[in-house]
Design a protein around this motif. Sequence first.
Motif, PDB file in Angstrom:
ATOM      1  N   GLU A  64       8.011  -0.801  -3.113  1.00 14.44           N
ATOM      2  CA  GLU A  64       6.789  -0.678  -2.311  1.00 14.44           C
ATOM      3  C   GLU A  64       6.955   0.443  -1.294  1.00 14.44           C
ATOM      4  N   SER A  76       0.677  -3.062  -7.611  1.00 19.38           N
ATOM      5  CA  SER A  76      -0.722  -2.812  -7.932  1.00 19.38           C
ATOM      6  C   SER A  76      -0.912  -2.913  -9.439  1.00 19.38           C
ATOM      7  N   GLU A 103      -3.542  -1.375   2.311  1.00 19.00           N
ATOM      8  CA  GLU A 103      -4.266  -0.127   2.093  1.00 19.00           C
ATOM      9  C   GLU A 103      -5.524  -0.357   1.261  1.00 19.00           C
ATOM     10  N   GLN A 104      -5.460  -1.299   0.318  1.00 20.37           N
ATOM     11  CA  GLN A 104      -6.657  -1.635  -0.457  1.00 20.37           C
ATOM     12  C   GLN A 104      -7.721  -2.256   0.440  1.00 20.37           C
ATOM     13  N   ASN A 118       0.431  -1.998  -0.480  1.00 20.39           N
ATOM     14  CA  ASN A 118      -0.765  -1.805  -1.294  1.00 20.39           C
ATOM     15  C   ASN A 118      -1.908  -2.710  -0.862  1.00 20.39           C
ATOM     16  N   ALA A 120       4.447   0.575  -7.199  1.00 21.79           N
ATOM     17  CA  ALA A 120       3.513  -0.103  -6.286  1.00 21.79           C
ATOM     18  C   ALA A 120       3.232  -1.505  -6.798  1.00 21.79           C
TER      19      ALA A 120
END
Length: 501
Positions: free
Chosen positions: A223, A202, A230-231, A227, A200
């Motif tokens: 991916e 992230s 979705e965050q 991310n 990810a």
Amino acid sequence: MKPCILLTTEGTYPFLGGGVSTWCHELTHNMPEVDFKLLAIVANPYLPQQYQLSANVTQVLKVPLWGMEDPIEYGWRFPFSRALKSKIATTGTIINQRFIPLFEQLLKGILLPDLMDIDTLGQTFVAIHKYFLRYDYHKTMMSIEVWECFQKLATTAWQSQVKPDRITLGEIAETLKLLYRLLIPLHVPIPAVDLIHSSAASYCGLPGIIGKLEYRIPYLLTEHGINIREQYLNLRTSIPSIFVRRFLHYLVSAVVKLNYHFADLILPVCTYNTRWEQWWDVPPEKIKVVYNGANPDKFKPQNYPPNDRPVVLNMGLIFALKGQLTLIEAAAIVRETFPDVEFRLYGKPTDLDYFARCQQKVREYGLEKIVNFAGFTSEPLRAYSEGDVVAMSSVSEGFPYAVIEAMFCGCAIVSTDVGGVPEALGDTGLLVPADRPSELANAIVKLLSLTHQQRKQMGVKSRQRAIELFTQTKCVQTYLDTYLQLIRQARIGELKMNNKI
């Protein structure tokens, strides 16, 4: 000697289930040519391992963010005397002279991104990582020096973004507490490996960024979902404070930019994801789509007798992004046409508050005899075969295994048109917008109104498409080829550099 890959995860493999964990499991189990080390960022240190690891997984590094007062409780400094020495060495003078300048630079890079280029921000993360290899994380981050630095920047340097007179001390403390937890991966040493592969863009990508800059280890990024999107969706509903939410927006944006910038290659699991990556200025030549794959010999049509009542099957962990609330609302509408329908939801709740809302919604609509929370299943093939229709209701997706597994099983499928789902289904299933229970219900009714043979014919088409495009063999081979290519390029670059010296 076999190449060694550091595979980094966040909230998934090998401690929690889901699509990313399925991908990790398939990758490690079907690539004997490579050894793997796993670095797993998890919520707390007490999560049990959920997967049987393959023999080529030589090490598992668990990095918990919560569940402990001090990372030293679950740290890497052994024997304990090493940890004690690092605490003793971490004095106020050291923090002021060696950490605060780096911390100020980090915060400015996060909060005022237009004033710092991405390469400088990356080197700042590396410098902080090197600091924490020598000095104590907890003593540094809990120091009065860090508090004063953070409070000052939060209420003065960020004036153009927020109104400092409206920020409470509680909000500042809450933000710093979250930052403390989210930066814990920076204090973990990078293992000796040939390549780092993050699952990810992230915090689990931070080891890849550090490895690339400090040790010249090639960095590969996959991916699954987007991310950053979705965050944003998660923060909007989970953080009430505007100040805290905005800070975390800036932090996650900085982390995503770093991942995109320093990855040697980005392999999104669907073309949909590439749009987001290109919006964030990733050069097209760094992007290569690699679809997830499943095993057609494991997932195949079964000849079970027809159900006594219509069954609509849903497969997936129960949390907000999977959209089960929408599916429950759709069930109430479908019941009007098919009073004896059953909605069978397989999957473990990973968000208990959301699961409670789902249960409450079932009670509100009087669907206790319609909606069946069937829990986790260790027999997904049998589960897919139980359904007359497979219905997926996600708000956000990458390239979901539940869809391609259902395709291999020859199911009649309806799904929300999110992420890579349209690329998977093509014209072999029905697509509806997310968060539209009436449209989802209408599509389910349409499929249930078909004869068993008509639904079976839909399944034949979906299986043919999956065999052509989404096999496990094709997916794993592409990753193996990419690993070897990046490692070879890195070694050639190292030789050229050494010859110049």
